[in-house]
Design an enzyme around this catalytic site. Structure first.
Site, mmCIF file in Angstrom:
data_model
loop_
_atom_site.group_PDB
_atom_site.id
_atom_site.type_symbol
_atom_site.label_atom_id
_atom_site.label_comp_id
_atom_site.label_asym_id
_atom_site.label_seq_id
_atom_site.Cartn_x
_atom_site.Cartn_y
_atom_site.Cartn_z
ATOM 1 N N HIS A 83 0.863 -1.176 0.000
ATOM 2 C CA HIS A 83 0.000 0.000 0.000
ATOM 3 C C HIS A 83 0.904 1.233 0.000
ATOM 4 C CE1 HIS A 83 -3.752 -2.191 0.420
ATOM 5 N NE2 HIS A 83 -3.134 -2.982 1.272
ATOM 6 N N ASP B 75 -4.721 -13.881 0.470
ATOM 7 C CA ASP B 75 -5.358 -12.593 0.770
ATOM 8 C C ASP B 75 -6.878 -12.775 0.793
ATOM 9 O OD1 ASP B 75 -5.547 -9.918 1.432
ATOM 10 O OD2 ASP B 75 -5.332 -9.190 -0.621
#
Length: 390
Positions: free
Chosen positions: A198, A277
């Site tokens: 991120h 994920d």
């Protein structure tokens, strides 16, 4: 007294070779011997398999949020146990319970719950915590809530780590926002894996951090990252050129299969780690689900934030990922053992006990049939999943 049992005959995918028509002898939680049928110890419990079955090292999912209606952020023993037992069905024997960006008090509650529950789950073992956020870049927030994003802080991390009883093993952070690299340096000194993710880091700053060995892993590589540009290569190119481990979501949505081929051809088999994920909708019907306090629409396995095109986790499991990689890239079982187990075990400091099928190591393995479906999973010498067909 330690229980001794054996299993076979089958193919065993070891580090350097594949054993054919072989048996494994397990004592307590450890593998103690490989042998042929006429070499088996007398008066020992025996689990008979088929020679066409394959034994693979137990998979390690270092990035998973949820499955089967449960999410790590629920902060309950029940949800963690659901995740643990559900993962066992797909050959996972260990995982990092992965958090989301949230208020510090909520994250503190969740990591306390994980630490207190760690030894009580019935399926795959909790190997620690993956703290994904809150130290991320809002520009690349993806499905993380921007309400609680904060700059990297040693003080806040230390409070969370104390609450977790030092169970945080890996943390995702936008390292370019780490002033003076204080948190990354702190993590390095503590032996905690710093994973860049991120992140909107540029090429030069990423190279500088890599040269100082402040980053060891890249969170869901390609996703939640500054894109590659010919005049500013960005962190993705810097990571490809490094010795860093790269997490890959091989579901066909997050990264095109030919991009995965390019990444694999560039970095090889020793730096790629397959992750799921996955979020709570995994193994459930399409619909609207919660992820870190945000609404996610799941349609035919594709997860997106409601009202957005942002991908929001996956409905992938690691055995599906393994099958995809074998189909797309034609990779061998020995290579797949690295991508699903050994590479993560090495990154997390677990390779002395887990990550491969060898004598003296934990009896962590799964067995697949002719269709590559999991029929049996064993963690530390205990059967944690057995299919009805086994």
């Amino acid at each position: 007294m330690k229980k001794t049992w054996c299993i076979g005959p089958l193919q065993i995918v070891r580090e350097q070779r594949i054993e054919e028509d072989c048996y494994v002898v397990i004592e307590g939680k450890k593998i103690v011997r490989f042998c042929k049928k006429d070499e088996l110890p007398e008066q020992v419990d025996f689990v008979e398999t088929k020679t066409v079955y394959k034994m693979m090292p137990g998979m390690i999912d270092q990035h998973i949020h949820g499955i089967a209606g449960a999410d790590v952020m629920d902060g309950t023993e029940s949800s963690l146990n659901t995740i643990s037992t559900s993962l066992a069905k797909f050959g996972v024997t260990a995982f990092l319970a992965t958090t989301m960006t949230a208020a510090e008090t909520q994250i503190e509650h969740v990591v306390k719950s994980i630490a207190n529950t760690k030894n009580n789950v019935k399926g795959a073992k909790i190997a620690g915590i993956h703290l994904e956020g809150p130290f991320i870049n809002p520009i690349q927030k993806g499905a993380q809530s921007d309400q609680f994003i904060i700059k990297p802080s040693v003080e806040i991390f230390d409070r969370l780590n104390v609450s977790s009883q030092s169970e945080i093993k890996l943390i995702t952070l936008a390292a370019e926002l780490d002033e003076g690299y204080k948190l990354a340096t702190y993590l390095k000194n503590k032996g905690i894996v710093a994973s860049i993710g991120h992140s909107d880091a540029k090429y030069a700053e990423t190279k500088a951090m890599l040269e100082q060995q402040l980053i060891q892993n890249a969170t869901h590589f390609c996703n939640g990252m500054r894109p590659i540009h010919h005049r500013e290569p960005g962190l993705q190119v810097a990571l490809l050129q490094s010795e860093c481990m790269l997490e890959i979501i091989a579901d066909g949505f997050h990264i095109h299969q030919e991009m995965i081929r390019f990444i694999y051809d560039t970095i090889g088999e020793n730096r790629m780690i397959l992750i799921s994920d996955s979020m709570r909708a995994t193994e459930l019907a399409d619909g609207i689900y919660d992820l870190g306090g945000q609404q996610v629409r799941v349609e035919e396995g594709l997860c997106k934030l409601v009202g957005s095109d942002a991908l929001a986790g996956s409905t992938l499991n690691l055995n599906r990922s393994r099958k995809n990689m074998k189909e797309w890239l034609g990779l061998s079982d020995m290579t797949m053992a690295k991508l699903t187990s050994a590479n993560s075990a090495k990154l997390l400091g677990l390779f002395g006990e887990k990550g491969s099928i060898e004598t003296g190591k934990d009896a962590d393995f799964y067995i697949v049939d002719e269709n590559e479906d999991v029929v049996l999973t064993v963690s530390e010498g205990e059967i944690i999943y057995e299919s009805s067909e086994f």
